[in-house]
Design a protein around this motif. Structure first.
Motif, PDB file in Angstrom:
ATOM      1  N   ILE A 150       0.842  -1.212   0.000  1.00  0.00           N
ATOM      2  CA  ILE A 150       0.000   0.000   0.000  1.00  0.00           C
ATOM      3  C   ILE A 150       0.871   1.253   0.000  1.00  0.00           C
ATOM      4  N   GLN A 151       0.281   2.346  -0.536  1.00  0.00           N
ATOM      5  CA  GLN A 151       0.994   3.625  -0.493  1.00  0.00           C
ATOM      6  C   GLN A 151       0.948   4.115   0.952  1.00  0.00           C
ATOM      7  N   GLN A 152       2.112   4.237   1.543  1.00  0.00           N
ATOM      8  CA  GLN A 152       2.156   4.604   2.970  1.00  0.00           C
ATOM      9  C   GLN A 152       1.619   6.013   3.217  1.00  0.00           C
ATOM     10  N   ASP A 153       1.704   6.872   2.172  1.00  0.00           N
ATOM     11  CA  ASP A 153       1.263   8.266   2.383  1.00  0.00           C
ATOM     12  C   ASP A 153      -0.203   8.472   2.000  1.00  0.00           C
ATOM     13  N   ASN A 154      -0.931   7.385   1.705  1.00  0.00           N
ATOM     14  CA  ASN A 154      -2.351   7.530   1.342  1.00  0.00           C
ATOM     15  C   ASN A 154      -3.168   7.770   2.611  1.00  0.00           C
ATOM     16  N   PRO A 155      -3.761   8.971   2.747  1.00  0.00           N
ATOM     17  CA  PRO A 155      -4.472   9.293   3.997  1.00  0.00           C
ATOM     18  C   PRO A 155      -5.806   8.553   4.136  1.00  0.00           C
ATOM     19  N   HIS A 156      -6.257   7.900   3.049  1.00  0.00           N
ATOM     20  CA  HIS A 156      -7.595   7.294   3.075  1.00  0.00           C
ATOM     21  C   HIS A 156      -7.574   5.816   3.460  1.00  0.00           C
ATOM     22  N   ILE A 157      -6.385   5.312   3.842  1.00  0.00           N
ATOM     23  CA  ILE A 157      -6.299   3.884   4.161  1.00  0.00           C
ATOM     24  C   ILE A 157      -6.504   3.634   5.649  1.00  0.00           C
ATOM     25  N   THR A 158      -7.363   2.685   5.946  1.00  0.00           N
ATOM     26  CA  THR A 158      -7.564   2.228   7.326  1.00  0.00           C
ATOM     27  C   THR A 158      -7.267   0.741   7.367  1.00  0.00           C
TER      28      THR A 158
ATOM     29  N   ALA B  50      -6.022  -3.707   4.366  1.00  0.00           N
ATOM     30  CA  ALA B  50      -6.023  -2.251   4.191  1.00  0.00           C
ATOM     31  C   ALA B  50      -7.249  -1.852   3.379  1.00  0.00           C
ATOM     32  N   PHE B  51      -8.116  -1.052   3.958  1.00  0.00           N
ATOM     33  CA  PHE B  51      -9.310  -0.539   3.276  1.00  0.00           C
ATOM     34  C   PHE B  51      -8.976   0.841   2.725  1.00  0.00           C
ATOM     35  N   ASP B  52      -8.954   0.955   1.384  1.00  0.00           N
ATOM     36  CA  ASP B  52      -8.687   2.247   0.751  1.00  0.00           C
ATOM     37  C   ASP B  52     -10.030   2.919   0.474  1.00  0.00           C
ATOM     38  N   MET B  53     -10.338   3.926   1.271  1.00  0.00           N
ATOM     39  CA  MET B  53     -11.658   4.571   1.181  1.00  0.00           C
ATOM     40  C   MET B  53     -11.692   5.716   0.171  1.00  0.00           C
ATOM     41  N   SER B  54     -10.585   5.897  -0.584  1.00  0.00           N
ATOM     42  CA  SER B  54     -10.533   7.048  -1.505  1.00  0.00           C
ATOM     43  C   SER B  54     -11.575   6.938  -2.613  1.00  0.00           C
ATOM     44  N   LYS B  55     -11.940   5.684  -2.977  1.00  0.00           N
ATOM     45  CA  LYS B  55     -12.932   5.528  -4.054  1.00  0.00           C
ATOM     46  C   LYS B  55     -14.193   4.822  -3.578  1.00  0.00           C
ATOM     47  N   ALA B  56     -14.374   4.681  -2.284  1.00  0.00           N
ATOM     48  CA  ALA B  56     -15.591   4.046  -1.759  1.00  0.00           C
ATOM     49  C   ALA B  56     -16.804   4.900  -2.143  1.00  0.00           C
ATOM     50  N   VAL B  57     -17.927   4.234  -2.404  1.00  0.00           N
ATOM     51  CA  VAL B  57     -19.151   4.947  -2.791  1.00  0.00           C
ATOM     52  C   VAL B  57     -20.295   4.514  -1.874  1.00  0.00           C
ATOM     53  N   PHE B  58     -21.336   5.335  -1.819  1.00  0.00           N
ATOM     54  CA  PHE B  58     -22.410   5.105  -0.848  1.00  0.00           C
ATOM     55  C   PHE B  58     -23.768   5.284  -1.512  1.00  0.00           C
ATOM     56  N   PHE B  59     -24.698   4.392  -1.138  1.00  0.00           N
ATOM     57  CA  PHE B  59     -26.004   4.354  -1.796  1.00  0.00           C
ATOM     58  C   PHE B  59     -27.131   4.372  -0.768  1.00  0.00           C
ATOM     59  N   ASP B  60     -28.255   4.937  -1.198  1.00  0.00           N
ATOM     60  CA  ASP B  60     -29.476   4.922  -0.394  1.00  0.00           C
ATOM     61  C   ASP B  60     -30.032   3.484  -0.432  1.00  0.00           C
ATOM     62  N   PRO B  61     -30.228   2.840   0.755  1.00  0.00           N
ATOM     63  CA  PRO B  61     -30.684   1.447   0.748  1.00  0.00           C
ATOM     64  C   PRO B  61     -32.056   1.258   0.104  1.00  0.00           C
ATOM     65  N   SER B  62     -32.936   2.284   0.161  1.00  0.00           N
ATOM     66  CA  SER B  62     -34.275   2.072  -0.400  1.00  0.00           C
ATOM     67  C   SER B  62     -34.345   2.356  -1.891  1.00  0.00           C
ATOM     68  N   SER B  63     -33.718   3.448  -2.362  1.00  0.00           N
ATOM     69  CA  SER B  63     -33.807   3.794  -3.794  1.00  0.00           C
ATOM     70  C   SER B  63     -32.652   3.182  -4.597  1.00  0.00           C
ATOM     71  N   GLU B  64     -31.582   2.779  -3.911  1.00  0.00           N
ATOM     72  CA  GLU B  64     -30.349   2.272  -4.531  1.00  0.00           C
ATOM     73  C   GLU B  64     -29.609   3.335  -5.345  1.00  0.00           C
ATOM     74  N   ALA B  65     -30.014   4.602  -5.210  1.00  0.00           N
ATOM     75  CA  ALA B  65     -29.323   5.688  -5.921  1.00  0.00           C
ATOM     76  C   ALA B  65     -28.058   6.062  -5.147  1.00  0.00           C
ATOM     77  N   ARG B  66     -27.093   6.575  -5.852  1.00  0.00           N
ATOM     78  CA  ARG B  66     -25.827   6.999  -5.235  1.00  0.00           C
ATOM     79  C   ARG B  66     -26.075   8.263  -4.437  1.00  0.00           C
ATOM     80  N   VAL B  67     -25.529   8.308  -3.210  1.00  0.00           N
ATOM     81  CA  VAL B  67     -25.664   9.534  -2.396  1.00  0.00           C
ATOM     82  C   VAL B  67     -24.319  10.174  -2.111  1.00  0.00           C
ATOM     83  N   ALA B  68     -23.222   9.424  -2.263  1.00  0.00           N
ATOM     84  CA  ALA B  68     -21.884  10.028  -2.058  1.00  0.00           C
ATOM     85  C   ALA B  68     -20.831   9.151  -2.730  1.00  0.00           C
TER      86      ALA B  68
END
Length: 377
Positions: free
Chosen positions: A305-313, A359-377
């Motif tokens: 992993i990129q050690q300087d990636n701030p989005h990794i947990t 290592a979870f890279d959250m830089s490209k993680a996406v989020f959806f509304d569970p009822s409509s399945e539309a993207r919210v973030a």
């Protein structure tokens, strides 16, 4: 070939198609420029082949307009639309040899013999089928037949190529080879292509523009990387990409640093912090459930992993199943009671039942509304 001043090679405006009382296409809007490679992709029954049938003129629209170049072609016969079609069945004449099959359309259009010979030579060279010109279709392999079908289409020098699942009858290895062949062909000829497939890998590798279809509606239209990175909804996110995106039902939590999603794996709980833009969009979701989408390649081992990636947990997870693929090992874990796939380097892969740090890279993680399945973030 098409003139430079033409606005777009293909424009589809508010096109609908109904059979009886059933709507197959529910208002399609699309536009591509001359020379672009458009993929219509989606599961069986989504309307992609129907749309291709309307562009070709083999079927009539219920309403809406289809423009090829600067002509509206709704009432133009297929033969006058400046198109060439390549089907999955190849549709070659069995009693004619390869050369005669390629020449057939030119014979019908009374192209002079000398010009026919030049075109056949050019097309045969382009497709590397010069040595097959005297053979009958029955003496050819599936890949060779497909090339001949493409050669017949190329001989027309059309403004628009239409491909209907052209590789679906071929075995896996040949499909990959022909995909490269079609890509190379497009690079050389720069013709405009509309290509129907249900195979998302074909869509990602071949297309400049992709229209992802479901239930007669275009769910998303854009470039392959943009659709991959920024899916409009859960259907697109799950359809494009292999293995598929992981969808984890999680609760949005406020943390000291900002906002995160709560995840449990093998009796251990942790919170994955969100990047700033996602956190801002999800601040109103705190305490609510959301679908957290993360692709397998964004959950990896910790060595490369990129050690300087701030989005990794980093988090400790229990391995359930492993599937070696060669370049990486697909590792299955449990997140919030649901199976999730990770891509791990073979040297780091653990055995089922063992725990490993991921290592979870959250830089490209996406989020959806569970009822409509539309993207919210």
């Amino acid at each position: 070939m098409h003139k430079e001043n033409e606005v777009g090679a293909l424009k589809i405006k508010h096109v609908r198609k109904s059979y009886g009382g059933t709507d197959i296409l529910k208002g399609i809007d699309l536009e591509i420029d001359a020379g672009q490679f458009l993929i219509l992709v989606g599961p069986s029954g989504c309307g992609k082949s129907t749309l291709l049938g309307l562009i070709s003129g083999l079927e009539q629209t219920t309403s809406g307009e289809i423009w090829i170049g600067d002509r509206m072609v709704n009432n133009v016969a297929p033969k006058d639309r400046d198109i060439a079609m390549v089907f999955q069945s190849y549709a070659l004449y069995p009693n004619m040899n390869v050369k005669q099959n390629i020449a057939f359309g030119m014979e019908m259009r009374n192209v002079p013999k000398a010009e026919q010979e030049q075109i056949i030579a050019r097309v045969a060279k382009m497709l590397q089928i010069e040595h097959l010109l005297d053979r009958k279709p029955s003496q050819l392999s599936g890949g060779q037949r497909q090339r001949v079908a493409m050669g017949r289409a190329l001989a027309r020098n059309p403004g628009l190529f239409l491909f209907d699942e052209p590789l679906s009858n071929l075995d896996a290895k040949l499909r990959v080879e022909m995909r490269t062949e079609i890509k190379r062909l497009h690079e050389r000829t720069k013709t405009t292509v509309v290509y129907v497939t249900h195979d998302q890998i074909e869509a990602m590798t071949l297309g400049d523009r992709i229209a992802v279809m479901k239930d007669g509606i275009i769910q998303q239209f854009g470039g392959p990387q943009d659709i991959y990175d920024n899916p409009a909804n859960m259907f697109v996110a799950g359809f494009i990409g292999s293995p598929s995106m992981n969808f984890i039902l999680s609760t949005v939590e406020k943390t000291q640093e900002g906002v995160g999603v709560k995840v449990e794996s093998g009796n251990k709980q942790f919170v994955l912090p969100l990047r700033a833009d996602a956190a801002a969009k999800l601040s109103s979701w705190v305490g609510k459930e959301i679908v957290f989408g993360i692709r397998p390649e964004q959950i990896t081992g910790t060595v490369n992993i990129q050690q300087d990636n701030p989005h990794i947990t980093k988090a400790d997870c229990k391995v359930e199943i492993v599937e070696p693929t060669g370049p990486d090992t697909l590792t299955f874990i449990n997140l919030n009671g649901k199976e999730a796939v990770c891509r791990v380097h073979p040297s780091e892969a653990k055995r089922p039942g063992e725990r490993m740090q991921l290592a979870f890279d959250m830089s490209k993680a996406v989020f959806f509304d569970p009822s409509s399945e539309a993207r919210v973030a």
